[in-house]
Design a protein around this motif. Structure first.
Motif, short mmCIF file in Angstrom:
data_model
loop_
_atom_site.label_atom_id
_atom_site.label_comp_id
_atom_site.label_asym_id
_atom_site.label_seq_id
_atom_site.Cartn_x
_atom_site.Cartn_y
_atom_site.Cartn_z
N ARG A 229 14.96 -33.13 -6.24
CA ARG A 229 14.12 -34.27 -6.37
C ARG A 229 14.69 -35.11 -5.19
O ARG A 229 14.39 -35.20 -4.01
CB ARG A 229 13.48 -35.27 -7.33
CG ARG A 229 12.49 -35.99 -6.69
CD ARG A 229 11.43 -35.65 -6.24
NE ARG A 229 10.43 -34.91 -7.04
CZ ARG A 229 9.32 -34.24 -6.59
NH1 ARG A 229 9.59 -34.10 -5.55
NH2 ARG A 229 8.82 -33.17 -8.06
N TRP A 232 14.64 -32.58 -1.93
CA TRP A 232 14.18 -32.98 -1.81
C TRP A 232 13.60 -33.83 -1.01
O TRP A 232 12.87 -33.86 0.89
CB TRP A 232 12.68 -32.61 -2.84
CG TRP A 232 11.67 -32.40 -1.97
CD1 TRP A 232 10.89 -31.86 -1.43
CD2 TRP A 232 10.55 -33.16 -2.34
NE1 TRP A 232 9.56 -31.54 -1.23
CE2 TRP A 232 9.35 -32.70 -1.44
CE3 TRP A 232 9.96 -34.66 -2.38
CZ2 TRP A 232 7.99 -33.63 -1.63
CZ3 TRP A 232 8.72 -35.08 -2.63
CH2 TRP A 232 7.79 -34.84 -2.04
N LEU A 233 13.68 -35.08 -1.00
CA LEU A 233 13.39 -36.69 -0.40
C LEU A 233 14.63 -36.57 0.63
O LEU A 233 13.61 -36.76 1.69
CB LEU A 233 13.77 -37.19 -1.59
CG LEU A 233 12.59 -37.98 -2.25
CD1 LEU A 233 13.47 -39.26 -3.19
CD2 LEU A 233 11.08 -37.78 -1.84
N HIS A 244 7.32 -36.72 4.33
CA HIS A 244 6.98 -37.35 3.11
C HIS A 244 6.67 -38.76 3.69
O HIS A 244 6.80 -39.92 3.22
CB HIS A 244 8.53 -37.76 3.09
CG HIS A 244 9.38 -36.46 2.32
ND1 HIS A 244 8.41 -36.96 1.20
CD2 HIS A 244 10.68 -35.94 2.81
CE1 HIS A 244 9.66 -35.36 0.76
NE2 HIS A 244 10.53 -35.14 1.86
N GLN A 266 7.03 -41.97 -3.29
CA GLN A 266 8.83 -41.25 -3.67
C GLN A 266 9.50 -41.64 -3.24
O GLN A 266 9.84 -42.55 -2.92
CB GLN A 266 8.82 -39.96 -4.35
CG GLN A 266 8.00 -39.97 -5.68
CD GLN A 266 7.97 -38.33 -6.28
OE1 GLN A 266 8.50 -37.32 -5.07
NE2 GLN A 266 7.73 -37.83 -7.14
N MET A 267 9.26 -41.78 -1.27
CA MET A 267 10.42 -42.01 -0.48
C MET A 267 10.03 -43.67 -0.66
O MET A 267 11.03 -44.34 -0.26
CB MET A 267 9.90 -41.95 0.43
CG MET A 267 11.05 -41.74 2.04
SD MET A 267 12.39 -41.23 1.73
CE MET A 267 12.35 -38.96 2.17
N LEU A 347 17.53 -40.62 3.76
CA LEU A 347 16.43 -41.06 2.88
C LEU A 347 16.28 -42.72 3.83
O LEU A 347 14.35 -42.78 3.25
CB LEU A 347 16.84 -42.30 1.40
CG LEU A 347 17.30 -41.17 0.55
CD1 LEU A 347 18.04 -41.99 -0.17
CD2 LEU A 347 16.07 -39.67 0.01
N GLU A 350 13.67 -40.76 9.90
CA GLU A 350 12.84 -39.43 9.87
C GLU A 350 13.11 -39.44 11.17
O GLU A 350 12.83 -40.34 12.47
CB GLU A 350 11.69 -39.93 9.27
CG GLU A 350 10.61 -39.04 9.59
CD GLU A 350 11.07 -37.73 9.32
OE1 GLU A 350 11.86 -37.58 8.25
OE2 GLU A 350 9.57 -36.90 8.49
#
Length: 546
Positions: A229, A232-233, A244, A266-267, A347, A350
């Motif tokens: 997970r 994936w993030l 995300h 989740q992010m 994290l 972006e």
């Protein structure tokens, strides 16, 4: 020389050579008298040629009795011949032991083509030829067998190599699957260089009161998620089927549009943990007032109250200009390992993306480099940490010139209590310093405000004391007053999506500077709920009657 020439040579008598001519003997020179013994002639070793043993086939003339043609045909039809027949070869005399050769020899004698004595001699010559140049029977068969054996061996080796390759692939796939469950070694092109280095400065992190995170497993455990997970993030891709973030566009006050990126749940949880456990524990520069606990736009404006000159500057693309590699450098500077710094930076960053359709499937395609998104809770704190050295340099040049410097996000403000002729020099130094630190000044938004004009710092008027502009306060008071008559929706002339929330935010902004005025506006806004309800019922009743 052909075969028949060789046979003719053997049958013909050898020519006699004439004896060599006699040469008179040489006269010997006189031997001188000496006491030394006479020289002996050198001894010669005469090599004798090995005796050749005569071997024959024990052939007899009686074996080649003549047969007429009809008897040859009858005997050929009655006999079953086996083996390889070599009579047609021009480089070899067929063996007399072969029954077909014997039958043909008898037919040749019967036709008068050759005599039995000549056949005996011919076959003897063939035997000698076989000794001088042996021709193994079935050599082509042996060659085919050797070639076939080589092919089978190559095929076997190829099959073994293929099986070994398939086994290595399966072992590699098993190792990769196991590593994906317990480790992260790749997070996309251009950002995975430091994932193999897990060395953190534990002493530096402990001194700053920061959590020690050295491996991907440490980060996954701290966030309470599994490593797949986390991958994936944090994975970086130029084109992704899943994003995300939810992106939406809002209009700017000065014109144009601003793209905001709101992270999914989740992010957002992961970014919230990074903000609370890492970023919030790091102090910001004294000049930074944006998104710092205990500071606001009011604290940013107060140092510039009653100044002779106020200079406002704006940084172009403040958040996007802070790229992911700069964020990685920030976390490494704090003491985190390159692996942890890379994952933490991915994290909180972006790419600006655009949604496109390809083969009927939606894709989120990157349109620029990966940087801080506007809308993430971690972006303001990271920007303040990235801009610490810029703030220190700008504070230094302002202090040297006798000016005051503050910054609220991308808004830079300089002020001087006295009139100064160093404004041009100040602006030049600001451009140079911000350029050295990876930022750029938006020249269109640079403002030089004198005391005679309205001096505004982040929306707060600072000519004599902090205040909200009179125009803004009158506008809010008119909206609340007219909403009591026509309803709140009728006052939404700008067609804002959530007009009540916007109005509450504006009243809160006024309350920071004028608390008493904001209290009265808030009370009037709360009293509009019953009025709006009654107005809606009245309008509905009128529509029914019509």
């Amino acid at each position: 020389m052909g075969l028949f020439d060789f046979v003719r040579k053997l049958f013909s008598p050898a020519p006699t050579r004439p004896p060599p001519p006699m040469t008179p003997p040489r006269a010997q020179a006189p031997v001188p008298q000496t006491n030394w013994p006479a020289a002996q002639p050198p001894s010669r070793t005469v090599r004798r040629a090995p005796e050749r043993r005569e071997t024959t086939l024990s052939l007899d003339v009686a074996q080649f009795q003549p047969l007429p043609a009809d008897q040859v045909r009858e005997k050929a039809m009655a006999t079953q011949f086996t083996g390889f027949f070599e009579f047609g070869r021009r480089d070899r005399i067929p063996s007399a032991a072969d029954p077909r050769t014997k039958l043909i020899d008898q037919a040749m004698v019967g036709q008068g083509l050759v005599k039995p004595e000549e056949l005996v001699r011919i076959h003897e010559i063939g035997r000698q030829m076989d000794e001088l140049r042996p021709q193994p029977v079935g050599a082509h068969t042996l060659a085919e067998r050797a070639v076939q054996a080589d092919r089978e061996e190559r095929k076997r080796i190829k099959a073994e190599k293929k099986a070994a390759t398939e086994q290595r692939k399966r072992d590699h796939a098993a190792r990769v699957a196991a590593n994906k469950l317990s480790d992260i070694i790749h997070l996309g092109r251009g950002v995975s260089a430091g994932l193999a280095d897990r060395r953190s400065n534990v002493e530096k992190l402990a001194h700053a009161g920061l959590p020690v995170l050295s491996t991907p497993g440490d980060i996954a455990t701290a966030l309470g998620i599994a490593i797949p997970r986390l991958r994936w993030l944090a994975y970086h891709a130029e084109a992704s089927a899943v994003s995300h973030y939810v992106q939406f566009v809002v209009p700017k006050k000065s014109g144009g549009e601003r793209t905001l990126s709101a992270p999914h749940q989740q992010m957002a949880l992961a970014q919230r943990w990074i903000l609370e456990h890492i970023l919030a524990k790091l102090p910001a520069q004294d000049a930074a007032h944006g998104f710092v606990k205990g500071r606001s736009i009011l604290s940013n404006a107060r140092p510039h109250v009653a100044s002779a000159v106020v200079v406002n500057c704006d940084l172009t693309d403040f958040f996007p200009s802070i790229t992911v590699h700069r964020v990685i450098g920030l976390f490494r500077q704090l003491g985190y390992s390159p692996a942890s710094a890379t994952i933490l930076a991915l994290l909180v960053s972006e790419c600006p993306r655009r949604k496109v359709l390809y083969n009927g499937k939606p894709w989120h395609v990157a349109t620029g480099p990966r940087g801080l998104p506007q809308g993430a809770c971690t972006s303001p704190a990271i920007s303040n940490l990235i801009a610490r050295r810029m703030d220190a340099r700008l504070s230094g040049i302002a202090k040297k010139l006798g000016w005051t410097y503050t910054r609220y996000a991308d808004d830079l403000t300089f002020s001087s209590a006295q009139a100064s002729d160093r404004i041009g020099y100040l602006l030049a130094r600001v451009r140079h310093i911000t350029g050295d630190e990876g930022f750029a000044v938006n020249e269109k938004k640079t403002r030089v405000l004198k005391q005679a004009a309205r001096q505004s710092v982040t929306g707060v008027v600072v000519n004599s004391q902090p205040a909200v502009s009179r125009r803004t306060r009158r506008r809010l008071r008119a909206i609340v007053h007219n909403a009591g008559k026509t309803g709140l929706n009728a006052q939404n002339r700008s067609q804002r999506p959530d007009f009540r929330s916007w109005l509450r935010g504006m009243i809160g902004f006024v309350g920071m500077v004028h608390p008493g005025h904001a209290i009265r506006l808030r009370e009037r806004l709360n009293s509009l709920r019953g009025v709006n309800a009654s107005l809606e019922r009245s309008k509905a009743h009128q529509r029914q009657r019509a």
